[in-house]
Design a protein around this motif. Sequence first.
Motif, PDB file in Angstrom:
ATOM      1  N   LEU A 295      11.616  -2.423   8.072  1.00 18.08           N
ATOM      2  CA  LEU A 295      10.229  -2.015   7.915  1.00 18.08           C
ATOM      3  C   LEU A 295      10.129  -0.678   7.187  1.00 18.08           C
ATOM      4  CD1 LEU A 295       8.658  -3.050  11.352  1.00 18.08           C
ATOM      5  CD2 LEU A 295       8.499  -4.224   9.142  1.00 18.08           C
ATOM      6  N   ILE A 296      11.073   0.215   7.446  1.00 12.69           N
ATOM      7  CA  ILE A 296      11.105   1.475   6.708  1.00 12.69           C
ATOM      8  C   ILE A 296      11.355   1.199   5.228  1.00 12.69           C
ATOM      9  CG2 ILE A 296      12.302   3.677   6.408  1.00 12.69           C
ATOM     10  CD1 ILE A 296      12.940   3.616   9.393  1.00 12.69           C
ATOM     11  N   MET A 297      12.314   0.322   4.943  1.00 13.80           N
ATOM     12  CA  MET A 297      12.637  -0.025   3.562  1.00 13.80           C
ATOM     13  C   MET A 297      11.465  -0.709   2.861  1.00 13.80           C
ATOM     14  SD  MET A 297      16.599  -1.324   3.780  1.00 13.80           S
ATOM     15  CE  MET A 297      16.689  -1.578   2.005  1.00 13.80           C
ATOM     16  N   LYS A 298      10.683  -1.460   3.604  1.00 13.78           N
ATOM     17  CA  LYS A 298       9.517  -2.119   3.027  1.00 13.78           C
ATOM     18  C   LYS A 298       8.518  -1.098   2.499  1.00 13.78           C
ATOM     19  CE  LYS A 298       5.792  -5.348   4.238  1.00 13.78           C
ATOM     20  NZ  LYS A 298       5.200  -6.153   5.329  1.00 13.78           N
ATOM     21  N   GLN A 299       8.339  -0.005   3.240  1.00 17.34           N
ATOM     22  CA  GLN A 299       7.381   1.018   2.829  1.00 17.34           C
ATOM     23  C   GLN A 299       7.964   1.964   1.778  1.00 17.34           C
ATOM     24  OE1 GLN A 299       4.439   0.615   3.751  1.00 17.34           O
ATOM     25  NE2 GLN A 299       3.262   2.501   3.644  1.00 17.34           N
ATOM     26  N   THR A 300       9.248   2.298   1.910  1.00 19.37           N
ATOM     27  CA  THR A 300       9.859   3.240   0.971  1.00 19.37           C
ATOM     28  C   THR A 300      10.342   2.565  -0.298  1.00 19.37           C
ATOM     29  OG1 THR A 300      12.056   2.991   1.984  1.00 19.37           O
ATOM     30  CG2 THR A 300      10.622   4.736   2.853  1.00 19.37           C
TER      31      THR A 300
END
Length: 330
Positions: A295-300
């Motif tokens: 989920l972090i990678m999805k936003q970043t």
Amino acid sequence: MDTHFDNHFFLRDFSRNAQTEGLSDKSINSLAVTKAEHTIDAYESDWNDFCDWCRYHHKSSYPAAPETIVNYINDLADYAKAATIRRRISAISENYNASGEPVENPCKAWIVKEALIGLTRLKGSMQKGKTPIYWEELEEIIGRMDLTTLPGLRDRAVLLLGFMGAFRRSELAGLNVEDIRKYPQGIVITIQHSKTDQLSAGQQIGIPYLSHTSMDCIHALQEWLTAAHITSGPLFRSFLKNGRVSSRRLSDKSINLIVKKYVASIGLNPEFYGAHSLRHGFATYAALHGVEERLIMKQTRHRSVEMVRRYINEADLFTNNPIDKMFNRT
């Protein structure tokens, strides 16, 4: 400039290169194991990062000019460790060596060597990138802003959007009003050009409404656009000498200076902060609150988990700290 081999990783298939002509299969196999597989994987990832950077900046990665290498490593120095930069240069150099083509290796140029020495002196050991800005620090900064002025409204929107969208500063500077679409749940922002978007297909980021309007990114954006009478074109703009909003896009360097200005306003050392602190802050703060990696990678929009795991490890220093478990039990 011929870019037929652009993005090609020669170390994977060097047995077909001109340099191996005349060698027996046994000799070729012995050469193939001179580097461990995980090293080859790391080099390929480094080479792809260089190619992405070149594509974003409209430069050729193969053949590349020494000046391109120098500009690339100077951009890397904003956030990468010295060891990472040296490995990237090694990966680029090794790939040129493996090409078998009569192309000069730009990494061997004297200006590249001098640039590495200069960066080391300027940045010290470059062991860490910009310090992250956490949500509580953003709250303190915005609490001290003069939101009765256009610069205050603009800068609040820059900081909140930069944090919530985990934007690179070039992405933030390049946004247009037309890139934003409103939905009942929030907004969706399309990044038309990004470092990791090789085909310029556009990357989308969702930002939901927050219950606290003083820190709501969407509310801040709307207040800025309304006060500045902006309905199309560049989202963030510079100001004229008379204080009026210009038609010129705010530069990525200006965004960097905005961050430094406001961290200094709450007593932090601006030398350790920059535009990347917003992106770094989002990722680390998300990890601190147990948000999972994907989920972090999805936003970043990170393509590799390497950097995201670094943020998670930073957060884990506190979330799984033995001192906390020993003395702060509830």
